[in-house]
Design an enzyme around this catalytic site. Structure first.
Site, mmCIF file in Angstrom:
data_model
loop_
_atom_site.group_PDB
_atom_site.id
_atom_site.type_symbol
_atom_site.label_atom_id
_atom_site.label_comp_id
_atom_site.label_asym_id
_atom_site.label_seq_id
_atom_site.Cartn_x
_atom_site.Cartn_y
_atom_site.Cartn_z
ATOM 1 N N VAL A 52 0.237 -1.506 0.024
ATOM 2 C CA VAL A 52 0.334 0.061 -0.436
ATOM 3 C C VAL A 52 0.750 1.632 -0.055
ATOM 4 C CG1 VAL A 52 -1.673 1.214 1.483
ATOM 5 C CG2 VAL A 52 -2.036 -1.161 1.085
ATOM 6 N N PRO A 53 1.564 1.673 -1.177
ATOM 7 C CA PRO A 53 2.230 2.659 -1.459
ATOM 8 C C PRO A 53 0.596 4.289 -0.922
ATOM 9 C CG PRO A 53 2.407 0.966 -3.175
ATOM 10 C CD PRO A 53 1.716 0.829 -2.587
ATOM 11 N N HIS A 54 2.118 5.056 -0.474
ATOM 12 C CA HIS A 54 1.324 6.269 -0.297
ATOM 13 C C HIS A 54 2.427 7.078 0.613
ATOM 14 C CE1 HIS A 54 1.884 3.660 3.577
ATOM 15 N NE2 HIS A 54 0.949 4.870 4.080
ATOM 16 N N THR A 55 1.711 7.757 0.419
ATOM 17 C CA THR A 55 2.556 9.141 1.309
ATOM 18 C C THR A 55 2.142 10.288 2.778
ATOM 19 O OG1 THR A 55 1.140 10.972 0.440
ATOM 20 C CG2 THR A 55 3.008 9.739 -1.087
#
Length: 113
Positions: A52-55
């Site tokens: 879950v790539p997120h910033t």
């Protein structure tokens, strides 16, 4: 987004952002760097081949969230605690903290199934 090229998580993130950023009207280089900065803090892989790539920044000006589903051409090592390579990525772009955490919790639950 299927068949995203890359041999590493960094390459997959970069390739995915070239496509996703266009659809979201975001700067691909900026969003890629923010995502990679977050990955350097701690991998965003969950378990069972899910990431879950997120910033840590809220980039969308709209009042809705976006979850872009990405399938790398081949599974990549993502630093998951279970050691499994990642075959599905849910790129998360939320509008606020509460919704961001709610979506992360839902995706974590999904990956445990």
């Amino acid at each position: 987004y299927a068949g995203i090229e890359g041999n590493t998580k960094e390459e997959v993130i970069c390739a995915a952002m070239q496509r996703i950023a266009l659809d979201l009207r975001l700067d691909a280089e900026v969003i890629t760097e923010l995502l990679l900065d977050r990955e350097r803090l701690m991998p965003t892989a969950l378990s069972n081949g899910i990431g879950v790539p997120h910033t840590r920044d809220f980039l969308l000006q709209e009042s809705f969230d976006v979850v872009a589903v990405v399938f790398p051409k081949k599974p990549v090592d993502y630093g998951a605690l279970d050691g499994k390579p990642v075959h599905t990525l849910f790129f998360l772009f939320a509008c606020d903290d509460k919704r961001h955490l709610h979506l992360l919790a839902k995706l974590a639950h999904l990956s445990s199934k």
